[in-house]
Design a protein around this motif. Structure first.
Motif, PDB file in Angstrom:
ATOM      1  N   MET A   1      12.314  13.421  15.603  1.00 40.26           N
ATOM      2  CA  MET A   1      11.092  13.882  16.243  1.00 40.26           C
ATOM      3  C   MET A   1      10.791  15.298  15.747  1.00 40.26           C
ATOM      4  SD  MET A   1       9.984  13.875  20.281  1.00 40.26           S
ATOM      5  CE  MET A   1      11.461  14.566  20.904  1.00 40.26           C
ATOM      6  N   ASP A   2       9.533  15.588  15.541  1.00 39.76           N
ATOM      7  CA  ASP A   2       9.072  16.881  15.075  1.00 39.76           C
ATOM      8  C   ASP A   2       9.464  17.983  16.068  1.00 39.76           C
ATOM      9  OD1 ASP A   2       6.417  18.843  15.123  1.00 39.76           O
ATOM     10  OD2 ASP A   2       7.086  18.242  13.123  1.00 39.76           O
ATOM     11  N   LYS A   3       9.868  19.148  15.541  1.00 37.34           N
ATOM     12  CA  LYS A   3      10.295  20.258  16.401  1.00 37.34           C
ATOM     13  C   LYS A   3       9.177  20.701  17.346  1.00 37.34           C
ATOM     14  CE  LYS A   3      12.252  24.821  16.437  1.00 37.34           C
ATOM     15  NZ  LYS A   3      11.993  26.138  16.014  1.00 37.34           N
ATOM     16  N   ALA A   4       7.959  20.805  16.854  1.00 39.80           N
ATOM     17  CA  ALA A   4       6.838  21.222  17.699  1.00 39.80           C
ATOM     18  C   ALA A   4       6.623  20.239  18.842  1.00 39.80           C
ATOM     19  CB  ALA A   4       5.577  21.356  16.861  1.00 39.80           C
ATOM     20  N   LEU A   5       6.766  18.943  18.562  1.00 39.57           N
ATOM     21  CA  LEU A   5       6.613  17.931  19.611  1.00 39.57           C
ATOM     22  C   LEU A   5       7.730  18.048  20.635  1.00 39.57           C
ATOM     23  CD1 LEU A   5       5.125  15.510  20.771  1.00 39.57           C
ATOM     24  CD2 LEU A   5       6.415  14.054  19.222  1.00 39.57           C
ATOM     25  N   ARG A   6       8.950  18.265  20.186  1.00 42.30           N
ATOM     26  CA  ARG A   6      10.082  18.436  21.113  1.00 42.30           C
ATOM     27  C   ARG A   6       9.858  19.632  22.018  1.00 42.30           C
ATOM     28  NH1 ARG A   6      13.535  17.543  16.633  1.00 42.30           N
ATOM     29  NH2 ARG A   6      13.890  19.777  16.566  1.00 42.30           N
ATOM     30  N   GLU A   7       9.391  20.731  21.448  1.00 42.34           N
ATOM     31  CA  GLU A   7       9.138  21.937  22.249  1.00 42.34           C
ATOM     32  C   GLU A   7       8.002  21.719  23.242  1.00 42.34           C
ATOM     33  OE1 GLU A   7       8.497  24.957  19.342  1.00 42.34           O
ATOM     34  OE2 GLU A   7      10.637  25.137  18.875  1.00 42.34           O
ATOM     35  N   ALA A   8       6.949  21.036  22.811  1.00 46.11           N
ATOM     36  CA  ALA A   8       5.816  20.768  23.696  1.00 46.11           C
ATOM     37  C   ALA A   8       6.216  19.844  24.838  1.00 46.11           C
ATOM     38  CB  ALA A   8       4.661  20.166  22.910  1.00 46.11           C
ATOM     39  N   ALA A   9       7.129  18.913  24.565  1.00 46.20           N
ATOM     40  CA  ALA A   9       7.546  17.935  25.572  1.00 46.20           C
ATOM     41  C   ALA A   9       8.710  18.432  26.425  1.00 46.20           C
ATOM     42  CB  ALA A   9       7.940  16.630  24.888  1.00 46.20           C
ATOM     43  N   ALA A  10       9.208  19.628  26.155  1.00 46.83           N
ATOM     44  CA  ALA A  10      10.401  20.130  26.840  1.00 46.83           C
ATOM     45  C   ALA A  10      10.236  20.189  28.355  1.00 46.83           C
ATOM     46  CB  ALA A  10      10.778  21.495  26.294  1.00 46.83           C
ATOM     47  N   ASP A  11       9.034  20.494  28.856  1.00 44.16           N
ATOM     48  CA  ASP A  11       8.815  20.607  30.301  1.00 44.16           C
ATOM     49  C   ASP A  11       8.545  19.274  30.976  1.00 44.16           C
ATOM     50  OD1 ASP A  11       9.177  23.354  30.181  1.00 44.16           O
ATOM     51  OD2 ASP A  11       7.045  23.754  29.900  1.00 44.16           O
ATOM     52  N   ALA A  12       8.318  18.244  30.209  1.00 43.65           N
ATOM     53  CA  ALA A  12       8.028  16.918  30.781  1.00 43.65           C
ATOM     54  C   ALA A  12       9.340  16.229  31.163  1.00 43.65           C
ATOM     55  CB  ALA A  12       7.275  16.069  29.771  1.00 43.65           C
ATOM     56  N   PRO A  13       9.302  15.405  32.216  1.00 40.67           N
ATOM     57  CA  PRO A  13      10.501  14.682  32.624  1.00 40.67           C
ATOM     58  C   PRO A  13      11.036  13.758  31.524  1.00 40.67           C
ATOM     59  CG  PRO A  13       8.768  14.433  34.275  1.00 40.67           C
ATOM     60  CD  PRO A  13       8.177  15.155  33.112  1.00 40.67           C
ATOM     61  N   SER A  14      10.143  13.257  30.674  1.00 37.95           N
ATOM     62  CA  SER A  14      10.548  12.375  29.586  1.00 37.95           C
ATOM     63  C   SER A  14       9.510  12.444  28.476  1.00 37.95           C
ATOM     64  CB  SER A  14      10.676  10.930  30.072  1.00 37.95           C
ATOM     65  OG  SER A  14       9.395  10.395  30.367  1.00 37.95           O
ATOM     66  N   LEU A  15       9.895  11.983  27.313  1.00 38.17           N
ATOM     67  CA  LEU A  15       8.950  11.953  26.199  1.00 38.17           C
ATOM     68  C   LEU A  15       7.790  11.013  26.518  1.00 38.17           C
ATOM     69  CD1 LEU A  15       8.109  12.782  23.377  1.00 38.17           C
ATOM     70  CD2 LEU A  15       9.576  10.978  22.478  1.00 38.17           C
ATOM     71  N   LEU A  20       2.077  10.125  27.667  1.00 40.26           N
ATOM     72  CA  LEU A  20       1.062   9.601  28.582  1.00 40.26           C
ATOM     73  C   LEU A  20       0.091  10.701  28.988  1.00 40.26           C
ATOM     74  CD1 LEU A  20       0.018   7.210  30.236  1.00 40.26           C
ATOM     75  CD2 LEU A  20       1.589   7.910  32.043  1.00 40.26           C
ATOM     76  N   ARG A  21       0.617  11.876  29.325  1.00 39.48           N
ATOM     77  CA  ARG A  21      -0.261  12.987  29.702  1.00 39.48           C
ATOM     78  C   ARG A  21      -1.146  13.411  28.535  1.00 39.48           C
ATOM     79  NH1 ARG A  21       3.423  17.429  32.382  1.00 39.48           N
ATOM     80  NH2 ARG A  21       5.149  16.010  32.637  1.00 39.48           N
ATOM     81  N   ALA A  22      -0.586  13.449  27.344  1.00 38.51           N
ATOM     82  CA  ALA A  22      -1.366  13.837  26.162  1.00 38.51           C
ATOM     83  C   ALA A  22      -2.480  12.837  25.887  1.00 38.51           C
ATOM     84  CB  ALA A  22      -0.442  13.970  24.954  1.00 38.51           C
ATOM     85  N   VAL A  23      -2.184  11.551  26.029  1.00 39.14           N
ATOM     86  CA  VAL A  23      -3.198  10.517  25.806  1.00 39.14           C
ATOM     87  C   VAL A  23      -4.301  10.628  26.861  1.00 39.14           C
ATOM     88  CG1 VAL A  23      -3.615   8.027  25.868  1.00 39.14           C
ATOM     89  CG2 VAL A  23      -1.679   8.935  24.581  1.00 39.14           C
ATOM     90  N   ARG A  24      -3.923  10.816  28.106  1.00 39.39           N
ATOM     91  CA  ARG A  24      -4.937  10.970  29.165  1.00 39.39           C
ATOM     92  C   ARG A  24      -5.822  12.182  28.907  1.00 39.39           C
ATOM     93  NH1 ARG A  24      -1.159   9.755  34.384  1.00 39.39           N
ATOM     94  NH2 ARG A  24      -1.287   7.493  34.305  1.00 39.39           N
TER      95      ARG A  24
END
Length: 50
Positions: A1-15, A20-24
């Motif tokens: 997984m891309d580092k930027a994506l991992r960092e952006a998703a760090a606060d989410a309970p799961s990937l 889902l939040r990004a798509v919404r």
């Protein structure tokens, strides 16, 4: 997984939750852009107001 994506998703309970939040969010932005391209609505007259 891309580092930027991992960092952006760090606060989410799961990937999956992050995705889902990004798509919404993207769907909301897309809908707003479509509404902005529409002509103004004629809301004068008619309706249920008395």
């Amino acid at each position: 997984m891309d580092k930027a994506l991992r960092e952006a998703a760090a606060d989410a309970p799961s990937l999956n939750d992050y995705i889902l939040r990004a798509v919404r969010r993207q769907m909301t932005l897309d809908a707003a852009r479509r509404l902005a391209r529409m002509g103004p609505l004629d809301l004068g007259g008619g309706g249920d107001a008395r």
